[in-house]
Scaffold this motif. Sequence first.
Motif, PDB file in Angstrom:
ATOM      1  N   PHE A  31       0.793  -1.216   0.000  1.00 33.66           N
ATOM      2  CA  PHE A  31       0.000   0.000   0.000  1.00 33.66           C
ATOM      3  C   PHE A  31       0.834   1.279   0.000  1.00 33.66           C
ATOM      4  O   PHE A  31       0.339   2.328  -0.415  1.00 33.66           O
ATOM      5  N   ARG A  32       2.073   1.231   0.452  1.00 35.67           N
ATOM      6  CA  ARG A  32       2.918   2.433   0.546  1.00 35.67           C
ATOM      7  C   ARG A  32       3.392   2.825  -0.840  1.00 35.67           C
ATOM      8  O   ARG A  32       4.046   2.051  -1.545  1.00 35.67           O
ATOM      9  N   LEU A  33       3.072   4.039  -1.247  1.00 31.28           N
ATOM     10  CA  LEU A  33       3.524   4.544  -2.541  1.00 31.28           C
ATOM     11  C   LEU A  33       5.017   4.860  -2.459  1.00 31.28           C
ATOM     12  O   LEU A  33       5.518   5.262  -1.408  1.00 31.28           O
ATOM     13  N   ARG A  34       5.703   4.693  -3.571  1.00 31.78           N
ATOM     14  CA  ARG A  34       7.137   4.982  -3.601  1.00 31.78           C
ATOM     15  C   ARG A  34       7.358   6.468  -3.818  1.00 31.78           C
ATOM     16  O   ARG A  34       6.604   7.131  -4.507  1.00 31.78           O
ATOM     17  N   ASN A  35       8.445   6.981  -3.236  1.00 31.21           N
ATOM     18  CA  ASN A  35       8.826   8.363  -3.490  1.00 31.21           C
ATOM     19  C   ASN A  35      10.102   8.356  -4.329  1.00 31.21           C
ATOM     20  O   ASN A  35      10.659   7.305  -4.642  1.00 31.21           O
ATOM     21  N   MET A  36      10.581   9.529  -4.700  1.00 34.96           N
ATOM     22  CA  MET A  36      11.759   9.610  -5.580  1.00 34.96           C
ATOM     23  C   MET A  36      13.011   9.028  -4.917  1.00 34.96           C
ATOM     24  O   MET A  36      13.804   8.354  -5.575  1.00 34.96           O
ATOM     25  N   LYS A  37      13.183   9.275  -3.626  1.00 30.00           N
ATOM     26  CA  LYS A  37      14.350   8.744  -2.920  1.00 30.00           C
ATOM     27  C   LYS A  37      14.315   7.215  -2.922  1.00 30.00           C
ATOM     28  O   LYS A  37      15.335   6.567  -3.113  1.00 30.00           O
ATOM     29  N   ASN A  38      13.131   6.653  -2.730  1.00 34.38           N
ATOM     30  CA  ASN A  38      12.937   5.214  -2.757  1.00 34.38           C
ATOM     31  C   ASN A  38      13.341   4.658  -4.124  1.00 34.38           C
ATOM     32  O   ASN A  38      14.099   3.693  -4.225  1.00 34.38           O
ATOM     33  N   LYS A  39      12.861   5.271  -5.186  1.00 35.20           N
ATOM     34  CA  LYS A  39      13.170   4.810  -6.540  1.00 35.20           C
ATOM     35  C   LYS A  39      14.657   4.921  -6.848  1.00 35.20           C
ATOM     36  O   LYS A  39      15.245   4.018  -7.459  1.00 35.20           O
ATOM     37  N   LEU A  40      15.286   6.010  -6.411  1.00 33.32           N
ATOM     38  CA  LEU A  40      16.716   6.203  -6.641  1.00 33.32           C
ATOM     39  C   LEU A  40      17.542   5.145  -5.910  1.00 33.32           C
ATOM     40  O   LEU A  40      18.457   4.551  -6.490  1.00 33.32           O
ATOM     41  N   GLU A  41      17.215   4.881  -4.651  1.00 31.76           N
ATOM     42  CA  GLU A  41      17.933   3.856  -3.869  1.00 31.76           C
ATOM     43  C   GLU A  41      17.821   2.490  -4.541  1.00 31.76           C
ATOM     44  O   GLU A  41      18.781   1.721  -4.584  1.00 31.76           O
ATOM     45  N   ASN A  42      16.649   2.181  -5.077  1.00 32.02           N
ATOM     46  CA  ASN A  42      16.442   0.886  -5.724  1.00 32.02           C
ATOM     47  C   ASN A  42      17.221   0.767  -7.029  1.00 32.02           C
ATOM     48  O   ASN A  42      17.704  -0.302  -7.371  1.00 32.02           O
ATOM     49  N   LYS A  43      17.335   1.867  -7.771  1.00 39.42           N
ATOM     50  CA  LYS A  43      18.138   1.845  -9.006  1.00 39.42           C
ATOM     51  C   LYS A  43      19.611   1.614  -8.678  1.00 39.42           C
ATOM     52  O   LYS A  43      20.299   0.874  -9.374  1.00 39.42           O
ATOM     53  N   ILE A  44      20.091   2.242  -7.604  1.00 36.41           N
ATOM     54  CA  ILE A  44      21.481   2.059  -7.191  1.00 36.41           C
ATOM     55  C   ILE A  44      21.727   0.604  -6.814  1.00 36.41           C
ATOM     56  O   ILE A  44      22.723   0.007  -7.216  1.00 36.41           O
ATOM     57  N   GLU A  45      20.798   0.012  -6.052  1.00 35.72           N
ATOM     58  CA  GLU A  45      20.953  -1.397  -5.661  1.00 35.72           C
ATOM     59  C   GLU A  45      20.833  -2.307  -6.878  1.00 35.72           C
ATOM     60  O   GLU A  45      21.576  -3.257  -7.036  1.00 35.72           O
ATOM     61  N   GLY A  46      19.894  -2.004  -7.763  1.00 36.14           N
ATOM     62  CA  GLY A  46      19.703  -2.819  -8.958  1.00 36.14           C
ATOM     63  C   GLY A  46      20.903  -2.810  -9.880  1.00 36.14           C
ATOM     64  O   GLY A  46      21.199  -3.796 -10.547  1.00 36.14           O
ATOM     65  N   ALA A  47      21.620  -1.699  -9.921  1.00 34.76           N
ATOM     66  CA  ALA A  47      22.807  -1.600 -10.773  1.00 34.76           C
ATOM     67  C   ALA A  47      24.022  -2.272 -10.146  1.00 34.76           C
ATOM     68  O   ALA A  47      25.067  -2.391 -10.780  1.00 34.76           O
ATOM     69  N   GLY A  48      23.891  -2.704  -8.887  1.00 36.85           N
ATOM     70  CA  GLY A  48      24.995  -3.390  -8.224  1.00 36.85           C
ATOM     71  C   GLY A  48      25.972  -2.458  -7.538  1.00 36.85           C
ATOM     72  O   GLY A  48      27.026  -2.896  -7.088  1.00 36.85           O
ATOM     73  N   LEU A  49      25.644  -1.173  -7.446  1.00 39.66           N
ATOM     74  CA  LEU A  49      26.533  -0.219  -6.790  1.00 39.66           C
ATOM     75  C   LEU A  49      26.418  -0.295  -5.267  1.00 39.66           C
ATOM     76  O   LEU A  49      27.287   0.180  -4.554  1.00 39.66           O
ATOM     77  N   LYS A  50      25.347  -0.881  -4.806  1.00 42.93           N
ATOM     78  CA  LYS A  50      25.088  -1.009  -3.380  1.00 42.93           C
ATOM     79  C   LYS A  50      24.363  -2.327  -3.161  1.00 42.93           C
ATOM     80  O   LYS A  50      23.536  -2.721  -3.980  1.00 42.93           O
TER      81      LYS A  50
END
Length: 190
Positions: free
Chosen positions: A140-159
């Motif tokens: 139910f929790r909508l994502r915010n921009m910080k959430n999306k950015l953190e996930n892209k960083i993790e998805g790219a393998g940088l974190k």
Amino acid sequence: MAKVELTPLRPWDDFFPGSERFAKPDGKDLVKWNNRVVSNLLYYQTNYLALAVAVFLVVGFLNPLGMFTAMAVVSGVFLASLWAGDNRAVISNFKRNNPTAFLIAVMVASYMLISMLGSVMVFMTAITLPLALIFAHASFRLRNMKNKLENKIEGAGLKRSPMGILLEALGQQEENFQKIHSFLEGKLKE
């Protein structure tokens, strides 16, 4: 490869801000719903861990032997499923093609073993209640921009984070990795 780091504990007003940051997920678009859940699991993982520990502690103080039995059974079934997924081609293919069904099968197997040992109510309270609360919040929790950015960083393998490793083991991030890989490949060709 980046080292594994636990994400910071998100402030209460970010984790549970109010009704404007919550919305019913679209049941017709399961890919979008899955992405929302995975993103929130990655972003709020430390808050979810704190929530689960609080419920575990309360239930553990009320019934310590049942709690230990439930934890041992779930851990054993989960580790056995990971081993089987890595060492048996049929199970590995099933896990890759049907990650949600695989997770449900692991949970049903855990439940059946716990019911034979007589700790069903402890399982339902200590294991299922935190999972249900976490899944409900992540859905139910909508994502915010910080959430999306953190996930892209993790998805790219940088974190890397413990939840990212767990989701990867369960086959829940393969689609995200493929999307990012395709995006980066397309940018390199341009």
